[in-house]
Design a protein around this motif. Structure first.
Motif, PDB file in Angstrom:
ATOM      1  N   VAL A 178     -14.710  19.561  41.159  1.00 35.05           N
ATOM      2  CA  VAL A 178     -13.297  19.191  41.065  1.00 35.05           C
ATOM      3  C   VAL A 178     -12.587  19.979  39.970  1.00 35.05           C
ATOM      4  O   VAL A 178     -13.132  20.196  38.884  1.00 35.05           O
ATOM      5  CB  VAL A 178     -13.159  17.676  40.778  1.00 35.05           C
ATOM      6  N   ASN A 179     -11.367  20.389  40.260  1.00 37.08           N
ATOM      7  CA  ASN A 179     -10.485  20.991  39.268  1.00 37.08           C
ATOM      8  C   ASN A 179      -9.924  19.853  38.414  1.00 37.08           C
ATOM      9  O   ASN A 179      -9.120  19.058  38.887  1.00 37.08           O
ATOM     10  CB  ASN A 179      -9.353  21.743  39.981  1.00 37.08           C
ATOM     11  N   VAL A 180     -10.360  19.748  37.156  1.00 35.20           N
ATOM     12  CA  VAL A 180      -9.957  18.597  36.335  1.00 35.20           C
ATOM     13  C   VAL A 180      -8.452  18.554  36.101  1.00 35.20           C
ATOM     14  O   VAL A 180      -7.889  17.492  35.814  1.00 35.20           O
ATOM     15  CB  VAL A 180     -10.697  18.558  34.980  1.00 35.20           C
ATOM     16  N   ASN A 181      -7.787  19.697  36.225  1.00 36.85           N
ATOM     17  CA  ASN A 181      -6.337  19.717  36.058  1.00 36.85           C
ATOM     18  C   ASN A 181      -5.614  19.032  37.213  1.00 36.85           C
ATOM     19  O   ASN A 181      -4.415  18.776  37.128  1.00 36.85           O
ATOM     20  CB  ASN A 181      -5.852  21.161  35.934  1.00 36.85           C
ATOM     21  N   ARG A 182      -6.351  18.756  38.290  1.00 32.49           N
ATOM     22  CA  ARG A 182      -5.758  18.096  39.458  1.00 32.49           C
ATOM     23  C   ARG A 182      -6.063  16.608  39.489  1.00 32.49           C
ATOM     24  O   ARG A 182      -5.670  15.921  40.432  1.00 32.49           O
ATOM     25  CB  ARG A 182      -6.254  18.754  40.734  1.00 32.49           C
ATOM     26  N   ILE A 183      -6.773  16.096  38.495  1.00 29.56           N
ATOM     27  CA  ILE A 183      -7.094  14.668  38.455  1.00 29.56           C
ATOM     28  C   ILE A 183      -5.914  13.897  37.872  1.00 29.56           C
ATOM     29  O   ILE A 183      -5.440  14.202  36.781  1.00 29.56           O
ATOM     30  CB  ILE A 183      -8.352  14.414  37.599  1.00 29.56           C
ATOM     31  N   ILE A 184      -5.436  12.900  38.609  1.00 23.50           N
ATOM     32  CA  ILE A 184      -4.296  12.115  38.125  1.00 23.50           C
ATOM     33  C   ILE A 184      -4.688  10.669  37.804  1.00 23.50           C
ATOM     34  O   ILE A 184      -3.922   9.946  37.169  1.00 23.50           O
ATOM     35  CB  ILE A 184      -3.138  12.111  39.142  1.00 23.50           C
ATOM     36  N   GLY A 202     -17.612   5.307  39.481  1.00 25.02           N
ATOM     37  CA  GLY A 202     -16.179   5.515  39.398  1.00 25.02           C
ATOM     38  C   GLY A 202     -15.729   6.467  40.490  1.00 25.02           C
ATOM     39  O   GLY A 202     -16.506   6.917  41.338  1.00 25.02           O
ATOM     40  N   SER A 203     -14.459   6.778  40.465  1.00 29.08           N
ATOM     41  CA  SER A 203     -13.908   7.759  41.387  1.00 29.08           C
ATOM     42  C   SER A 203     -12.693   8.391  40.728  1.00 29.08           C
ATOM     43  O   SER A 203     -12.128   7.851  39.782  1.00 29.08           O
ATOM     44  CB  SER A 203     -13.515   7.104  42.721  1.00 29.08           C
ATOM     45  N   LYS A 234      -6.235  12.717  47.509  1.00 26.58           N
ATOM     46  CA  LYS A 234      -7.632  12.506  47.887  1.00 26.58           C
ATOM     47  C   LYS A 234      -8.376  11.780  46.774  1.00 26.58           C
ATOM     48  O   LYS A 234      -8.205  12.077  45.594  1.00 26.58           O
ATOM     49  CB  LYS A 234      -8.301  13.865  48.137  1.00 26.58           C
ATOM     50  N   GLU A 235      -9.219  10.802  47.150  1.00 19.23           N
ATOM     51  CA  GLU A 235     -10.048  10.089  46.187  1.00 19.23           C
ATOM     52  C   GLU A 235     -11.507  10.453  46.423  1.00 19.23           C
ATOM     53  O   GLU A 235     -11.995  10.358  47.543  1.00 19.23           O
ATOM     54  CB  GLU A 235      -9.859   8.579  46.310  1.00 19.23           C
TER      55      GLU A 235
END
Length: 243
Positions: free
Chosen positions: A204-210, A218-219, A226-227
């Protein structure tokens, strides 16, 4: 960090030993209760919300994995405590946080509790925080092979990658690509740009995690909506990006 725990073991002597060790060497852990079977544990979980479950594998009328199947949406961490090392793979698949062999070594018990404490501490810090990773937006490009050459992708356009046997699906802001490279290849190529393995199947691109949701491991919710699941073994690495 103070933690609450439930001890699950069908042997009273084993529960007493672990309770004694925790009291002496891990005073940050408060025991909410003890259980000797799957059913007793389920009853305890109806009235308690522990941070941690110390869980023996073999129990009468079912085992630890039978129990976990009945608690699919769990927020507690799992530390397996067993005399049998052949359950290690099953424990990993059940997203256990730590694996302790009997007789319990004090140093390993302390490490397990500290590990869970760090995870819970970071989760608590993220609860009401805006997710801002410690990496800047990815700058740069990566090439992906094609039959007639290669294609150049802007790294910042990549939302996440998903393993598909010896192939990798790359999900972009617009569309997706199927590449004949393993997810391990992209993990090694993109980790310097703030990409983190959150699961055996996801990079995962951490900059895209909201958003981060607590649960088994966790998720994470991405900017695309997307989750994706986070495995317990990868949770600590992920949360380190948001210290």
């Amino acid at each position: 960090m103070n933690l609450t725990a439930i001890i699950v073991d069908d042997e009273a002597n084993s529960r007493a030993i672990l309770n004694n060790y925790l009291g002496k060497y891990c005073p940050s852990v408060s025991i909410l209760g003890e259980a000797a079977s799957v059913q007793e544990t389920l009853v305890l979980l109806e009235s308690h919300t522990p941070d941690l479950l110390f869980l023996d594998v073999e129990m009468p009328y079912g085992n630890a994995f039978d129990l976990l199947e009945q608690v699919p949406d769990r927020a507690f961490e799992i530390v397996f405590v067993t005399a049998y090392d052949h359950y290690a793979v099953d424990a990993l698949n059940a997203q256990a946080t730590y694996y302790l062999l009997k007789p319990i070594a004090i140093d390993n018990l302390i490490k397990a509790v500290d590990h869970v404490g760090h995870i819970k501490q970071r989760e608590a810090a993220l609860q009401d925080a805006v997710l801002v990773p410690k990496v800047k937006t990815a700058e740069g490009k990566i090439t992906i092979p094609q039959q007639d050459g290669f294609e150049v992708l802007q790294i910042s356009d990549i939302v996440y990658c998903e393993a598909d046997d010896n192939y990798t699906k790359i999900y972009l802001d617009k569309g997706q690509k199927l590449v004949s490279k393993t997810l391990k290849y992209f993990e090694e190529s993109l980790h310097v740009y703030g990409f983190v393995r959150t699961h055996k199947s996801y990079l995962v691109n951490v900059n895209r995690i909201i958003r981060y949701r607590k649960g088994k491991g966790g998720s994470v919710v991405l900017s695309s909506g997307k989750e994706l699941a986070v495995s317990s073994s990868k949770k600590g690495t992920l949360l380190d990006y948001f210290k």
